[in-house]
Structure formats: C-alpha cells, structure tokens
Design an enzyme around this catalytic site. Structure first.
Site, PDB file in Angstrom:
ATOM      1  N   ALA A   1       0.776  -1.173  -0.028  1.00 15.08           N
ATOM      2  CA  ALA A   1       0.071  -0.110  -0.038  1.00 15.08           C
ATOM      3  C   ALA A   1       0.904   1.338   0.106  1.00 15.08           C
ATOM      4  CB  ALA A   1      -0.893  -0.058   1.254  1.00 15.08           C
TER       5      ALA A   1
ATOM      6  N   LEU B   1      -2.247  -2.107  -4.000  1.00 18.01           N
ATOM      7  CA  LEU B   1      -3.082  -1.370  -4.044  1.00 18.01           C
ATOM      8  C   LEU B   1      -3.187  -0.224  -5.084  1.00 18.01           C
ATOM      9  CD1 LEU B   1      -5.556  -0.139  -2.405  1.00 18.01           C
ATOM     10  CD2 LEU B   1      -4.182   1.048  -0.986  1.00 18.01           C
TER      11      LEU B   1
ATOM     12  N   LYS C   1      -8.177   6.534  -9.686  1.00 16.14           N
ATOM     13  CA  LYS C   1      -7.538   7.431 -10.577  1.00 16.14           C
ATOM     14  C   LYS C   1      -6.443   6.771 -11.776  1.00 16.14           C
ATOM     15  CE  LYS C   1      -7.781  10.901  -6.941  1.00 16.14           C
ATOM     16  NZ  LYS C   1      -8.603  10.113  -6.366  1.00 16.14           N
TER      17      LYS C   1
ATOM     18  N   LYS D   1      -0.006   5.260 -10.974  1.00 17.85           N
ATOM     19  CA  LYS D   1      -0.731   3.834 -10.630  1.00 17.85           C
ATOM     20  C   LYS D   1      -1.387   3.286 -11.481  1.00 17.85           C
ATOM     21  CE  LYS D   1      -1.195   4.050  -5.803  1.00 17.85           C
ATOM     22  NZ  LYS D   1      -0.650   3.037  -5.076  1.00 17.85           N
TER      23      LYS D   1
ATOM     24  N   ASN E   1     -12.327   6.472  -2.989  1.00 18.68           N
ATOM     25  CA  ASN E   1     -11.782   7.073  -1.766  1.00 18.68           C
ATOM     26  C   ASN E   1     -12.308   6.268  -0.570  1.00 18.68           C
ATOM     27  OD1 ASN E   1     -10.984   9.292  -3.108  1.00 18.68           O
ATOM     28  ND2 ASN E   1     -12.810   9.978  -3.179  1.00 18.68           N
ATOM     29  N   VAL E   2     -11.206   5.924   0.199  1.00 16.82           N
ATOM     30  CA  VAL E   2     -11.533   4.992   1.346  1.00 16.82           C
ATOM     31  C   VAL E   2     -11.994   6.280   2.440  1.00 16.82           C
ATOM     32  CG1 VAL E   2     -10.672   3.407   3.497  1.00 16.82           C
ATOM     33  CG2 VAL E   2     -10.145   3.244   0.915  1.00 16.82           C
TER      34      VAL E   2
ATOM     35  N   SER F   1      -9.698   7.876   5.722  1.00 16.62           N
ATOM     36  CA  SER F   1      -8.220   7.355   5.450  1.00 16.62           C
ATOM     37  C   SER F   1      -7.304   8.515   5.781  1.00 16.62           C
ATOM     38  CB  SER F   1      -8.019   6.760   4.248  1.00 16.62           C
ATOM     39  OG  SER F   1      -8.365   7.629   3.073  1.00 16.62           O
ATOM     40  N   ARG F   2      -5.996   8.373   5.934  1.00 15.71           N
ATOM     41  CA  ARG F   2      -5.093   9.752   6.095  1.00 15.71           C
ATOM     42  C   ARG F   2      -5.135  10.302   4.996  1.00 15.71           C
ATOM     43  NH1 ARG F   2       1.047   8.816   8.171  1.00 15.71           N
ATOM     44  NH2 ARG F   2       1.065   7.454   6.143  1.00 15.71           N
TER      45      ARG F   2
ATOM     46  N   GLU G   1      -7.204  17.494 -10.957  1.00 19.38           N
ATOM     47  CA  GLU G   1      -8.288  16.811 -10.485  1.00 19.38           C
ATOM     48  C   GLU G   1      -9.299  16.501 -11.499  1.00 19.38           C
ATOM     49  OE1 GLU G   1      -9.285  17.475  -5.863  1.00 19.38           O
ATOM     50  OE2 GLU G   1      -9.741  19.255  -7.040  1.00 19.38           O
TER      51      GLU G   1
END
Length: 324
Positions: A61, A103, A107, A119, A147-148, A151-152, A238
């Site tokens: 990850a 992971l 995107k 990625k 999006n989790v 998450s941080r 974005e």
C-alpha cells in the site's frame, strides 16, 4: 489491515515503512508482540528484500497519493508508485512469497494526473509480471477502489476538523462526484484477493458515489453545523468524475455481484506477421464511474458515515452519552 490480520490466527505481521512516527503510534495502540516494525523504503530494493524473507503474503500500500503533490513532483511518484512497486514484486518472487496484492486507485483509469498515471503503470508492472512468469509460485494481483472514508489525507477528516474549528467545509467543486468506500469494505476486498486471485487479476469494488457537496452537507448535518460550504476551485490534476472500470475492461470482466474481476490479457508477442486478429466481443455501452454509479443522497451518506468508528468517536466527544 493489521488489525484484521491480528484478529485471525496470524503468526506475525511485519509493517515496513519509512514513517517511524506512525509506527511508534501503532506500536502503542496495538500492543501486540506479533507485529514487527521495520523502517525502510520500497524505493530501496534491499530493505524490501529483507522484510519479505519467510513471508507468506504481502499487501503493498506504500504510495504517494496526493494528486497536487504528484503534479509538482512527478518523478517522485514514479520512484515510489512504479519503481517501488517493482521492487516489492521482485523481492516477493526472490523470497517465494505466495501472494502479493498491490493497492491501486480509480485514478489509474483514464488518468489525467501524475498520481493516476503512476498507479496505472504500477498495475501494468503487476500484470506484466504475471504475463511473463506464468509458472511463478508468487501470485501478483491488484485491488482497485475509490476513496476510503476517513483514511489519512482524505477529505472527511478535513471537514470534521474545519467544522470543529467553527469554519465552513471547503470543497473544490460541490458538483464533483467521488466513490465512497468504508475501510472495512476495502480490507474485505484485499482478503478476497489473497484467497481467490489468479496471476494478474484486478479486483474492483462496486462502490456507491456522491457529490462532494452532498458529502460536506452530510458531515455538517452529523455535527449540527450550518450546511454552508465554501467552494475553493479545482486543484491541480483533479477530475470531475472518477472511473473504476473502463468500457474495455468491463468487456472482459467477470461480474461477482459486489465486485468485478478483470483478468490479465495473457496473449504473448508472437503475433503472426505482426498482425493480431484480437478477440471479438460486445463492448459495454459505458464505463463504471462515479457519475453513473449508485448515487447516495445526504440522508444515505449520513447513515453511512455513522458506521465509521472515527465518526462515532468524534460524536462521542461532543456528547458523552453516545459513548455509553
């Protein structure tokens, strides 16, 4: 992921990262001597090789994931997200690891920013390994999701922080759509990949989506704050909508209800006279993206947010009765 593994009968979990502060926080929070903390960097092949000795499974990850940061420092994204991932896969092969799950992110599909491009190439590295090493004992697969929540570095903790400070949540564009996925669901997908992946598979979770404006409004409603948001404009790189699976991928994908499995294209380079006939098949009319996914309204988002332990903890701080 570490907590889920420790809830089972795992013998040892190794956490490799260059973030020694976060490792120290984990050490104090978990208090479990089955966890070994290793300081290193996936960019350093030797540190990954040492960390994966006598290991059965690897979940990779480590990444640079902030879109604007990667736009300013794309070579750093290449070094971590692509070359670092290659180091992990190579180390796993050399040490005879049974399964590697890397992971990825929405995107990576039709990428327009450096983070997504890096990625996407990480996925290609994983699939190329499967294609070039069909008899390897190391199964390399990918999981891809949006999006989790909480998450941080994600937006929900930012909204909570702004509301607690008495400020209006800041959003780039309230009409933007994003996939929403709980941490528990993301871990479930990783576990499924460990158990069922074939070499080169990409597993995609069918997540619901919402507009960014509705997400901010739901957080405001949970914390009894005025449903006022501040639009600050689109950041570098974005997208307006994110895509989890392209039309081309869906044409080959297996539908398992809650997720898709996209198999690797296992054809080799031995094209007859440099011409490939390809494969005929019906291509779906549209991709799977955050604009055509199941759309959550504000009450549904509120209900989903209430399932998050972090949100419940924040609400309990405001009203101690909630913690009883």
């Amino acid at each position: 992921m570490t907590r889920r593994l420790l809830d089972g009968d795992v013998g040892e979990v190794r956490v490799l990262s260059r973030d020694e502060a976060k490792q120290d926080a984990m050490r104090r929070q978990l208090g479990d001597d089955r966890v070994r903390y290793l300081v290193g960097d996936t960019r350093d092949a030797d540190s990954v090789l040492r960390a994966t000795r006598d290991v059965d499974y690897v979940f990779h990850a480590a990444a640079l994931k902030q879109v604007p940061s990667c736009e300013f420092f794309p070579l750093e994204a290449v070094r971590t997200n692509i070359l670092g991932s290659g180091n992990v896969i190579e180390a796993a092969e050399r040490n005879g690891v049974g399964s590697v799950v890397v992971l990825s992110t929405d995107k990576a599909v039709h990428p327009i920013n450096a983070m997504g491009m890096s990625k996407a190439l990480m996925e290609k590295v994983a699939q190329a390994y499967a294609r070039n090493n069909p008899r390897s004992r190391t199964v390399v697969s990918c999981v891809r999701y949006g999006n989790v929540m909480y998450s941080r570095g994600s937006v929900i903790p930012l909204f909570v922080e702004q509301i607690k400070a008495g400020r209006a949540p800041t959003v780039t564009d309230p009409t933007m759509t994003r996939f929403l996925m709980s941490l528990a669901d993301s871990v479930d997908l990783v576990e499924h990949a460990f158990q069922h992946a074939r070499p080169g598979d990409i597993f995609i979770r069918k997540a619901a989506a919402s507009t960014v404006g509705d997400l901010a409004a739901a957080v405001c409603e949970l914390f009894d704050a005025p449903s006022k948001i501040e639009s600050i404009g689109v950041r570098h790189g974005e997208k307006h909508h994110e895509t989890l699976a392209s039309r081309e991928e869906l044409a080959q994908a297996e539908d398992f209800g809650e997720f898709y499995r996209v198999p690797v294209d296992a054809r080799d380079l031995n094209y007859a006279l440099y011409v490939s006939e390809g494969e005929l098949g019906e291509t779906p009319a549209e991709e799977f993206n955050s604009a055509n996914a199941r759309r959550l309204d504000v009450p549904q988002i509120v209900q989903l947010l209430q399932t998050l332990p972090e949100i419940r903890a924040e609400l309990a701080l405001r009203d101690p009765v909630l913690s009883c």
